[in-house]
Enzyme design. Sequence first.
Site, PDB file in Angstrom:
ATOM      1  N   ILE A   1      -3.998   4.444   0.173  1.00  0.00           N
ATOM      2  CA  ILE A   1      -4.638   4.732   1.627  1.00  0.00           C
ATOM      3  C   ILE A   1      -5.799   5.821   1.315  1.00  0.00           C
ATOM      4  O   ILE A   1      -6.620   5.647   2.184  1.00  0.00           O
ATOM      5  CB  ILE A   1      -3.574   5.327   2.332  1.00  0.00           C
ATOM      6  CG1 ILE A   1      -2.344   4.332   2.593  1.00  0.00           C
ATOM      7  CG2 ILE A   1      -4.103   5.793   3.986  1.00  0.00           C
ATOM      8  CD1 ILE A   1      -1.104   4.888   2.897  1.00  0.00           C
TER       9      ILE A   1
ATOM     10  N   GLY B   1      -1.667   4.939  -4.699  1.00  0.00           N
ATOM     11  CA  GLY B   1      -1.394   3.764  -5.396  1.00  0.00           C
ATOM     12  C   GLY B   1      -0.391   3.555  -6.390  1.00  0.00           C
ATOM     13  O   GLY B   1       0.094   2.604  -6.824  1.00  0.00           O
TER      14      GLY B   1
ATOM     15  N   TYR C   1       0.883  -1.088  -0.003  1.00  0.00           N
ATOM     16  CA  TYR C   1      -0.187  -0.185  -0.032  1.00  0.00           C
ATOM     17  C   TYR C   1       0.956   1.176   0.033  1.00  0.00           C
ATOM     18  O   TYR C   1       2.251   1.242   0.481  1.00  0.00           O
ATOM     19  CB  TYR C   1      -0.978  -0.046   1.230  1.00  0.00           C
ATOM     20  CG  TYR C   1      -0.084   0.101   2.447  1.00  0.00           C
ATOM     21  CD1 TYR C   1       0.260  -0.827   3.130  1.00  0.00           C
ATOM     22  CD2 TYR C   1       0.056   1.465   3.117  1.00  0.00           C
ATOM     23  CE1 TYR C   1       0.694  -0.821   4.479  1.00  0.00           C
ATOM     24  CE2 TYR C   1       0.609   1.583   4.332  1.00  0.00           C
ATOM     25  CZ  TYR C   1       1.069   0.337   4.888  1.00  0.00           C
ATOM     26  OH  TYR C   1       1.609   0.499   6.127  1.00  0.00           O
ATOM     27  N   CYS C   2       0.239   2.286  -0.564  1.00  0.00           N
ATOM     28  CA  CYS C   2       1.017   3.558  -0.556  1.00  0.00           C
ATOM     29  C   CYS C   2       0.075   4.602  -0.547  1.00  0.00           C
ATOM     30  O   CYS C   2      -1.244   4.277  -0.641  1.00  0.00           O
ATOM     31  CB  CYS C   2       2.018   3.807  -1.711  1.00  0.00           C
ATOM     32  SG  CYS C   2       1.240   3.603  -3.411  1.00  0.00           S
ATOM     33  N   THR C   3       0.326   5.965  -0.817  1.00  0.00           N
ATOM     34  CA  THR C   3      -0.633   7.081  -0.742  1.00  0.00           C
ATOM     35  C   THR C   3      -1.890   6.897  -1.719  1.00  0.00           C
ATOM     36  O   THR C   3      -3.109   7.167  -1.033  1.00  0.00           O
ATOM     37  CB  THR C   3       0.084   8.274  -0.731  1.00  0.00           C
ATOM     38  OG1 THR C   3       1.307   8.219   0.071  1.00  0.00           O
ATOM     39  CG2 THR C   3      -0.786   9.577  -0.694  1.00  0.00           C
TER      40      THR C   3
END
Length: 311
Positions: free
Chosen positions: A213, A188, A184-186
Amino acid sequence: MSVSKIVLFYVFTPLADPEAVRLWQHALCERHNLKGRIIISADGINATVGGEIHDVKQYVRTTKSYAPFRTADIKWSNGTGDDFPRLSVKVRPELVTFGNPDEVTVTEDGVQGGGVRLGPGQLHKLMDERGDDVVFFDGRNAMEAEIGRFKNAVIPNTDTTRDFIAEIESGAYDEFKDKPIVTYCTGGIRCEILSVLMKNRGFEEVYQLDGGIVRYGETFGNSGLWDGSLYVFDKRMHMEFGSGAESLGRCRECDEPTPLFVNCADESCRKQFLRCQDCTDAGRHPYCGECTAAEAVAPVPAPSVPAKGRA
Ligand SMILES: [Zn+2]
Ligand SMILES: [Zn+2]
């Protein structure tokens, strides 16, 4: 009354002439008085821009009218009207700098060979089915995870995105190679690449959180698997998903919870560290941990400038 909005989106698609796209995007943003940061490469576009809602809508409409960008998944959030210092539109070798531009293949269908996409609801379904077997793998810089992360997430030791390849080749995460991994990241984009790199290095069951996220928080707020604040790369520095979210970060000086990063007062360092507003206002603790020795030698009052983010 003026209403400010920020849009965040990316599209992985082959661009024959990135420089022409750069000129067009720059002119388009200027015409609509937008500020922010846009990276363009031969593999697509990654943009975070903000401005007046009417202008932002026009920008989005025109951007999506360009066939390669018509599928852009636009994430909207509220701005303050002063979220970015300037407009920056650049062509780079990679949309996100993992340092390995030739490893990833991009077609009109996007990145090839990445992890299986999971929306927020699908992520919960996977958790229901596989429970504690599921490993959350943070695809951001380690610093970002200090103020918020998924419960029990693995946080790789990364200062920048360039550090990921060495991390996943280090053997430190080999125990997860046969487990379901959710990156996961900010928003995508980092997982689009990271999930390919992990699969290429023997991680067998890799998923990526679609929409990042940001989308997860919009869907589940603080009631799901996310804890704390989300680090963002504009003047806001952080955002929360509804009230009642307490940052996981702790002020280096007084240990109170805080989502606020500041830059080390040493001009040659500028490393970011957590310091609460009270301690910033009082000028306490201007240096990062690595520079505290320097602080003892040459005390300098702390400038209370907000930190500058960097992906
Ligand atoms: Zn403090
Ligand atoms: Zn420092």
